[in-house]
Design a protein around this motif. Sequence first.
Motif, PDB file in Angstrom:
ATOM      1  N   THR A  44       2.781   7.984  -5.806  1.00 11.08           N
ATOM      2  CA  THR A  44       2.559   6.984  -4.761  1.00 11.08           C
ATOM      3  C   THR A  44       1.392   7.506  -3.934  1.00 11.08           C
ATOM      4  OG1 THR A  44       4.926   6.526  -4.732  1.00 11.08           O
ATOM      5  CG2 THR A  44       3.642   5.677  -2.902  1.00 11.08           C
ATOM      6  N   TYR A  45       0.205   7.063  -4.284  1.00 10.55           N
ATOM      7  CA  TYR A  45      -1.009   7.689  -3.755  1.00 10.55           C
ATOM      8  C   TYR A  45      -2.053   6.628  -3.452  1.00 10.55           C
ATOM      9  CZ  TYR A  45      -5.475  10.250  -4.036  1.00 10.55           C
ATOM     10  OH  TYR A  45      -6.730  10.747  -3.800  1.00 10.55           O
ATOM     11  N   ALA A  46      -2.567   6.644  -2.229  1.00 14.58           N
ATOM     12  CA  ALA A  46      -3.606   5.689  -1.827  1.00 14.58           C
ATOM     13  C   ALA A  46      -4.754   6.438  -1.166  1.00 14.58           C
ATOM     14  CB  ALA A  46      -3.041   4.646  -0.869  1.00 14.58           C
ATOM     15  N   SER A  47      -5.964   6.009  -1.466  1.00 13.64           N
ATOM     16  CA  SER A  47      -7.146   6.546  -0.791  1.00 13.64           C
ATOM     17  C   SER A  47      -8.257   5.512  -0.884  1.00 13.64           C
ATOM     18  CB  SER A  47      -7.593   7.877  -1.415  1.00 13.64           C
ATOM     19  OG  SER A  47      -8.092   7.672  -2.720  1.00 13.64           O
ATOM     20  N   ALA A  48      -9.253   5.661  -0.026  1.00 12.40           N
ATOM     21  CA  ALA A  48     -10.354   4.697   0.013  1.00 12.40           C
ATOM     22  C   ALA A  48     -11.379   5.007  -1.069  1.00 12.40           C
ATOM     23  CB  ALA A  48     -11.016   4.723   1.383  1.00 12.40           C
ATOM     24  N   ALA A  50     -15.336   4.990  -2.498  1.00  6.62           N
ATOM     25  CA  ALA A  50     -16.642   5.266  -1.903  1.00  6.62           C
ATOM     26  C   ALA A  50     -17.256   3.967  -1.397  1.00  6.62           C
ATOM     27  CB  ALA A  50     -17.562   5.909  -2.940  1.00  6.62           C
ATOM     28  N   GLY A  51     -17.706   3.984  -0.150  1.00  2.00           N
ATOM     29  CA  GLY A  51     -18.339   2.812   0.432  1.00  2.00           C
ATOM     30  C   GLY A  51     -17.383   1.827   1.059  1.00  2.00           C
ATOM     31  N   SER A  52     -16.081   2.134   1.016  1.00  2.00           N
ATOM     32  CA  SER A  52     -15.083   1.231   1.585  1.00  2.00           C
ATOM     33  C   SER A  52     -14.190   2.004   2.542  1.00  2.00           C
ATOM     34  CB  SER A  52     -14.227   0.601   0.480  1.00  2.00           C
ATOM     35  OG  SER A  52     -13.173  -0.167   1.036  1.00  2.00           O
ATOM     36  N   ALA A  53     -13.796   1.350   3.616  1.00  2.00           N
ATOM     37  CA  ALA A  53     -12.893   1.988   4.575  1.00  2.00           C
ATOM     38  C   ALA A  53     -11.437   1.693   4.248  1.00  2.00           C
ATOM     39  CB  ALA A  53     -13.210   1.495   5.990  1.00  2.00           C
ATOM     40  N   ARG A  54     -11.219   0.880   3.240  1.00  2.00           N
ATOM     41  CA  ARG A  54      -9.870   0.424   2.942  1.00  2.00           C
ATOM     42  C   ARG A  54      -9.227   1.255   1.838  1.00  2.00           C
ATOM     43  NH1 ARG A  54      -8.077  -5.497   0.698  1.00  2.00           N
ATOM     44  NH2 ARG A  54      -5.870  -5.041   0.555  1.00  2.00           N
ATOM     45  N   ALA A  55      -8.031   1.769   2.101  1.00  2.00           N
ATOM     46  CA  ALA A  55      -7.306   2.540   1.096  1.00  2.00           C
ATOM     47  C   ALA A  55      -6.692   1.604   0.060  1.00  2.00           C
ATOM     48  CB  ALA A  55      -6.215   3.372   1.758  1.00  2.00           C
ATOM     49  N   VAL A  56      -6.702   2.045  -1.189  1.00  2.00           N
ATOM     50  CA  VAL A  56      -6.101   1.284  -2.283  1.00  2.00           C
ATOM     51  C   VAL A  56      -5.148   2.195  -3.050  1.00  2.00           C
ATOM     52  CG1 VAL A  56      -8.032  -0.313  -2.528  1.00  2.00           C
ATOM     53  CG2 VAL A  56      -8.042   1.831  -3.816  1.00  2.00           C
ATOM     54  N   ASP A  57      -4.208   1.579  -3.755  1.00  2.00           N
ATOM     55  CA  ASP A  57      -3.203   2.337  -4.498  1.00  2.00           C
ATOM     56  C   ASP A  57      -3.740   2.771  -5.854  1.00  2.00           C
ATOM     57  OD1 ASP A  57      -0.711   2.554  -2.984  1.00  2.00           O
ATOM     58  OD2 ASP A  57      -0.687   0.366  -3.026  1.00  2.00           O
ATOM     59  N   TRP A  58      -3.703   4.069  -6.099  1.00  2.00           N
ATOM     60  CA  TRP A  58      -4.095   4.613  -7.396  1.00  2.00           C
ATOM     61  C   TRP A  58      -2.872   4.850  -8.278  1.00  2.00           C
ATOM     62  CZ3 TRP A  58      -9.171   4.659  -8.483  1.00  2.00           C
ATOM     63  CH2 TRP A  58     -10.061   4.590  -7.409  1.00  2.00           C
ATOM     64  N   GLY A  59      -1.705   4.680  -7.703  1.00  2.00           N
ATOM     65  CA  GLY A  59      -0.465   4.839  -8.456  1.00  2.00           C
ATOM     66  C   GLY A  59       0.421   3.630  -8.244  1.00  2.00           C
ATOM     67  N   ALA A  60       1.664   3.864  -7.816  1.00  2.00           N
ATOM     68  CA  ALA A  60       2.611   2.771  -7.594  1.00  2.00           C
ATOM     69  C   ALA A  60       2.032   1.770  -6.598  1.00  2.00           C
ATOM     70  CB  ALA A  60       3.928   3.339  -7.082  1.00  2.00           C
ATOM     71  N   GLU A  61       2.214   0.475  -6.911  1.00  2.00           N
ATOM     72  CA  GLU A  61       1.511  -0.531  -6.115  1.00  2.00           C
ATOM     73  C   GLU A  61       2.344  -1.756  -5.766  1.00  2.00           C
ATOM     74  OE1 GLU A  61      -2.729  -3.018  -6.393  1.00  2.00           O
ATOM     75  OE2 GLU A  61      -2.024  -1.820  -8.082  1.00  2.00           O
ATOM     76  N   TRP A  62       3.359  -2.084  -6.567  1.00  2.00           N
ATOM     77  CA  TRP A  62       4.021  -3.373  -6.411  1.00  2.00           C
ATOM     78  C   TRP A  62       5.457  -3.235  -5.924  1.00  2.00           C
ATOM     79  CZ3 TRP A  62       0.837  -7.383  -6.726  1.00  2.00           C
ATOM     80  CH2 TRP A  62      -0.341  -7.240  -7.467  1.00  2.00           C
ATOM     81  N   LEU A  74      12.277  -0.240   4.170  1.00  2.00           N
ATOM     82  CA  LEU A  74      11.320   0.772   4.622  1.00  2.00           C
ATOM     83  C   LEU A  74      10.048   0.125   5.167  1.00  2.00           C
ATOM     84  CD1 LEU A  74      11.666   3.368   1.717  1.00  2.00           C
ATOM     85  CD2 LEU A  74      12.322   3.722   4.105  1.00  2.00           C
ATOM     86  N   ILE A  75       9.578  -0.907   4.483  1.00  2.00           N
ATOM     87  CA  ILE A  75       8.367  -1.602   4.927  1.00  2.00           C
ATOM     88  C   ILE A  75       8.576  -2.204   6.311  1.00  2.00           C
ATOM     89  CG2 ILE A  75       6.925  -3.633   4.454  1.00  2.00           C
ATOM     90  CD1 ILE A  75       7.398  -2.937   1.424  1.00  2.00           C
ATOM     91  N   GLU A  76       9.741  -2.803   6.519  1.00  2.00           N
ATOM     92  CA  GLU A  76      10.042  -3.392   7.830  1.00  2.00           C
ATOM     93  C   GLU A  76      10.200  -2.307   8.894  1.00  2.00           C
ATOM     94  OE1 GLU A  76      13.385  -6.310   9.943  1.00  2.00           O
ATOM     95  OE2 GLU A  76      13.476  -5.894   7.792  1.00  2.00           O
ATOM     96  N   ARG A  77      10.878  -1.236   8.535  1.00  2.00           N
ATOM     97  CA  ARG A  77      11.121  -0.161   9.508  1.00  2.00           C
ATOM     98  C   ARG A  77       9.819   0.418  10.046  1.00  2.00           C
ATOM     99  NH1 ARG A  77      14.035   5.705   8.290  1.00  2.00           N
ATOM    100  NH2 ARG A  77      13.351   6.694  10.222  1.00  2.00           N
ATOM    101  N   PHE A 199       0.628   2.114  -0.658  1.00  2.00           N
ATOM    102  CA  PHE A 199       1.945   2.712  -0.458  1.00  2.00           C
ATOM    103  C   PHE A 199       1.872   4.209  -0.175  1.00  2.00           C
ATOM    104  CE2 PHE A 199       3.591  -1.228  -2.283  1.00  2.00           C
ATOM    105  CZ  PHE A 199       4.696  -1.431  -1.468  1.00  2.00           C
ATOM    106  N   GLY A 200       0.719   4.820  -0.413  1.00  2.00           N
ATOM    107  CA  GLY A 200       0.569   6.213  -0.006  1.00  2.00           C
ATOM    108  C   GLY A 200       0.770   6.372   1.487  1.00  2.00           C
ATOM    109  N   GLY A 201       0.417   5.344   2.251  1.00  2.00           N
ATOM    110  CA  GLY A 201       0.623   5.372   3.693  1.00  2.00           C
ATOM    111  C   GLY A 201       2.093   5.410   4.066  1.00  2.00           C
ATOM    112  N   LEU A 202       2.946   4.782   3.248  1.00  2.00           N
ATOM    113  CA  LEU A 202       4.384   4.831   3.498  1.00  2.00           C
ATOM    114  C   LEU A 202       4.899   6.256   3.329  1.00  2.00           C
ATOM    115  CD1 LEU A 202       7.196   3.586   3.928  1.00  2.00           C
ATOM    116  CD2 LEU A 202       7.229   3.033   1.485  1.00  2.00           C
ATOM    117  N   ALA A 203       4.473   6.927   2.267  1.00  2.00           N
ATOM    118  CA  ALA A 203       4.889   8.313   2.050  1.00  2.00           C
ATOM    119  C   ALA A 203       4.466   9.200   3.219  1.00  2.00           C
ATOM    120  CB  ALA A 203       4.291   8.835   0.737  1.00  2.00           C
ATOM    121  N   GLU A 204       3.267   8.985   3.713  1.00  2.00           N
ATOM    122  CA  GLU A 204       2.778   9.794   4.833  1.00  2.00           C
ATOM    123  C   GLU A 204       3.603   9.556   6.096  1.00  2.00           C
ATOM    124  OE1 GLU A 204      -1.278   8.663   5.037  1.00  2.00           O
ATOM    125  OE2 GLU A 204      -1.851   9.771   3.222  1.00  2.00           O
TER     126      GLU A 204
END
Length: 411
Positions: A44-48, A50-62, A74-77, A199-204
């Motif tokens: 479950t890993y997200a990072s931006a 190059a050239g974008s400020a928006r993080a995207v999921d490189w692993g689990a996504e849906w 968890l999303i609501e919490r 979803f990397g942000g959720l793990a963090e």
Amino acid sequence: MADVTVDVAIIGAGLAGLIAAQKLSQAGKCVLVLEARERVGGRTYASAMAGSARAVDWGAEWVLPDFHANMMGLIERYGLELESERASVEWRAPGFSVVASYDELRRSHAGFDYGLTALQAWFERPASGDETRLSVQALLEALIQDSVSRALVELALFPLLGADMAEVAAKALREEIRFHGGNVDLTFSPEARRLFGGFGGLAEKIAQELPAGILRLNTPVRAIRQAGETVTITGDGVSVMAGRVLLAVPVAVLHQIEMSPVIAGIGREASARMNAGQVVKLWARAQGAAPVTSLQTAPPLRFVYSWERDGELLVCAQALVRDVEGQDPAALFAAALPGVKILSASAQNWLADPYARGSWMAAALGAYPPACFAEVFGRVRVIGGDVAAEWAGWMEGAVLSAGQAVREILA
């Protein structure tokens, strides 16, 4: 080497490990989490890009709101925002191309409808023989004679299984349909959502709530030895004595940890080939208008989807490692989406990751059933999405598996 004594040691700070650590520490247990990577989240890993400020999921996504109650909680919490699912879909099979939603394709293409009806009937019949030794490809060849119709069903299956249909067991497909309420349509076309920012942000966020000092990054575990009521864990720079151990790592890397006594079935060959999931995820930052929001097509890229937000066009693709290894991600996107300018592109190969050795779980043909590890071996228990009894291969499965282990420890 520092010596530490705890109630529970957790190996791996992916979603399952973090959830278990959170719940156990809240219940008053002394917990230590050892993570080999320099970050939390595992697959479950997200990072931006190059050239974008928006993080995207490189692993689990849906996440599936209608089925994944724990993930939705968890999303609501944490006050996180879900994005909309894909809309228009282009299907490209050999000798066939059409823009249609799943439902529209089923209504308009008799062969596709026939194939799905046959698959539903197969699921509703009791399993005949050992379906761990029957490949999904062989199953589809037996059920669907028309090659175009069969190819369309395989296109619909790829995002779900993330594997070569010749290498994944039919048992894995039966389980996926069961997870989706026994309904083939809901299996192939559920309401799916992704998380804004990944979803990397959720793990963090979960990691940030853990008590200070219980999470150690950059600490690979080398050995686990059980003796009586104590388990000794040896990692880089640390020796831990624990009453219980939760192994929250992918099944494909279990054999990399020396265990005494040995857990039956976790030999090098068996562990390494349990998971047929061999997906590379590719992301591109693009310019222009994508003709459709989702493309399901033949190799090299098998599943491509895009969306725009705040004036930025992002495109993701899934492919098998063997189809794209050594190739330029930008060139692959350009070939799949003519007319769209690719500004930058990158790829994440989970098969090459030493702490993953595969993407999401798709039980391999003839492999030792991964769910067999979802039990207690002395004072050690394997947890995570790979071994979950429900929703294996999904984030929901990781959360469910962690919750079950915590209940057992606290009982």
